[in-house]
Design an enzyme around this catalytic site. Structure first.
Site, short mmCIF file in Angstrom:
data_model
loop_
_atom_site.label_atom_id
_atom_site.label_comp_id
_atom_site.label_asym_id
_atom_site.label_seq_id
_atom_site.Cartn_x
_atom_site.Cartn_y
_atom_site.Cartn_z
N ASP A 1 36.02 40.17 26.46
CA ASP A 1 36.72 41.05 27.41
C ASP A 1 37.10 42.37 26.75
O ASP A 1 38.17 42.92 27.01
CB ASP A 1 37.96 40.33 27.94
CG ASP A 1 38.57 41.02 29.16
OD1 ASP A 1 37.85 41.74 29.86
OD2 ASP A 1 39.78 40.82 29.41
N CYS B 1 34.47 26.37 52.20
CA CYS B 1 35.86 26.55 51.79
C CYS B 1 36.15 28.03 51.53
O CYS B 1 35.38 28.74 50.89
CB CYS B 1 36.14 25.76 50.52
SG CYS B 1 37.83 25.98 49.88
N CYS C 1 40.94 30.33 48.93
CA CYS C 1 41.45 31.39 48.05
C CYS C 1 41.75 32.69 48.78
O CYS C 1 42.61 33.47 48.36
CB CYS C 1 40.46 31.64 46.92
SG CYS C 1 38.80 32.14 47.46
N CYS D 1 45.79 34.85 48.77
CA CYS D 1 46.16 36.07 48.05
C CYS D 1 47.35 36.74 48.72
O CYS D 1 47.27 37.12 49.89
CB CYS D 1 44.97 37.04 48.02
SG CYS D 1 45.35 38.59 47.19
N CYS E 1 45.29 43.96 44.26
CA CYS E 1 45.44 42.74 43.47
C CYS E 1 46.69 42.81 42.60
O CYS E 1 46.93 43.80 41.91
CB CYS E 1 44.19 42.54 42.61
SG CYS E 1 44.28 41.12 41.50
#
Length: 365
Positions: free
Chosen positions: A146, A203, A206, A210, A226
């Site tokens: 990362d 599904c 999620c 949020c 976000c």
């Protein structure tokens, strides 16, 4: 970056054996899974281009400044023909996430950030893996965690470590999504692993989970909404319209992962470095708001939290205190920062005090 691979007596068979040993060495080093992929990312590049064009990256200019180096590994590290992806679980033995989220007087910190900085942990392990490969067969490589323009989810998906979920994170049937990813770019033409099929089906748990509606469509996240972006990446004031939706989340957010059925299979980490430090898995907001600059530096040293700095730490907690129940302790804590040297902190404190019906230092936001 070039290696003459025909020095191997058995040719491809030797590379196949090396690939198997790489995976075994990775497990010995604490990785839950290791996979190998080629470097073809045309589909992912198209998706990245569209995401950037929509402006979904917000202030994360680094997502576009490297051009196609992010989606074309051989442009980032010339000679690369394979990527070794590794996965390590980080879910610690900590206070239950749902319990902390349900207590507005406590601070919620994303589970990945409760312990030691994962960059340091994974990088050291990956470098040891790379060194072991090099001891068996000379090669040119670079290790990433990362820390560079690398499409880690797309590469890990190609390497068979999971599939991209509708929240955009990598998912595994065996491990859910509470894990870190790291990569070794290498010039050895190792045999590649097959991708696994997606198992999200119909599904979409999620998406409504949020808090700020950042998952604007399946597989599409508008980072500007976000909470992880707002509390970590955003350097300016948090948009007022989103502050009340942040709740008590002061560093990152796990809601989309907590809602995912596959995380019933998330594996607790075996890595002691990921254990919570300084009681941050269930700390009181008022207590954290009292940390001065020196205390913040000392108590977040070696932690991912350190990089946001004390000012943004206070900004985030001020928002959470504004969302907390109105108590004398909460109001008193906010009052201590009414005249903070940071204009951004003062702005968020004033907003929070007004939420409790108490005019701030300026009387208005």
């Amino acid at each position: 970056m070039s290696v003459e691979h025909d020095i191997l007596p058995g040719g491809q068979a030797d590379l196949k054996g090396l690939a198997a040993r790489i995976k075994a060495w990775g497990r010995e080093l604490g990785f839950d899974a290791v996979g190998i992929s080629d470097i073809g990312l045309a589909e992912a590049e198209s998706g990245l281009t569209a995401w950037l064009a929509a402006g979904f990256h917000g202030q994360m200019d680094y997502m576009e400044k490297h051009g196609t180096k992010r989606s074309r590994p051989a442009e980032l590290v010339p000679g690369t023909c394979r990527v070794i992806s590794a996965r390590m679980s980080y879910l610690p033995d900590a206070a239950a996430a749902e319990a902390v989220l349900g207590d507005p007087g406590r601070a919620y910190i994303s589970r990945y950030a409760l312990g030691r900085d994962y960059h340091k942990v994974l990088r050291a392990r990956l470098q040891r893996l790379a060194d072991r490969i090099g001891a068996e067969l000379p090669n040119a490589h670079r290790v990433f965690v990362d820390s560079a323009p690398v499409m880690e989810v797309a590469l890990a998906g190609k390497a068979g470590l999971g599939w991209r979920g509708k929240h955009s994170l990598l998912l595994s049937r065996e491990a859910g999504s509470f894990f870190f990813l790291g990569e070794i770019y290498i010039d050895l033409p190792l045999p590649v692993d097959a991708p696994v099929p997606a198992h999200c089906g119909s599904c979409s748990a999620c998406i409504p989970a949020c808090p700020t509606g950042a998952i604007v469509a399946p597989y599409q996240v508008d980072a500007r909404r976000c909470i992880s972006y707002l509390t970590i990446e955003l350097k300016d004031s948090i948009p007022e319209a989103l502050r009340s939706l942040i709740g008590n989340r002061i560093y990152g957010c796990d809601d989309c992962q907590l809602a995912c059925p596959w995380n019933r299979f998330a594996r607790p980490t075996a890595e002691p470095d990921f254990s919570p430090r300084h009681g941050l898995d269930s700390a009181e907001l008022v207590a954290l708001f009292g940390w001065d600059t020196a205390q913040f530096a000392e108590r977040t040293a070696g932690s991912p939290i350190h990089r946001i700095g004390h000012e943004r730490w206070l900004r985030n907690i001020a928002v959470a205190l504004g969302n907390a129940p109105s108590t004398p302790a909460v109001v008193a804590a906010l009052r201590t920062r009414e005249h903070d040297c940071s204009a951004m902190v003062r702005e968020h404190v004033t907003w929070a005090l007004l939420r409790h019906g108490v005019p701030g230092a300026s009387g208005t936001v």
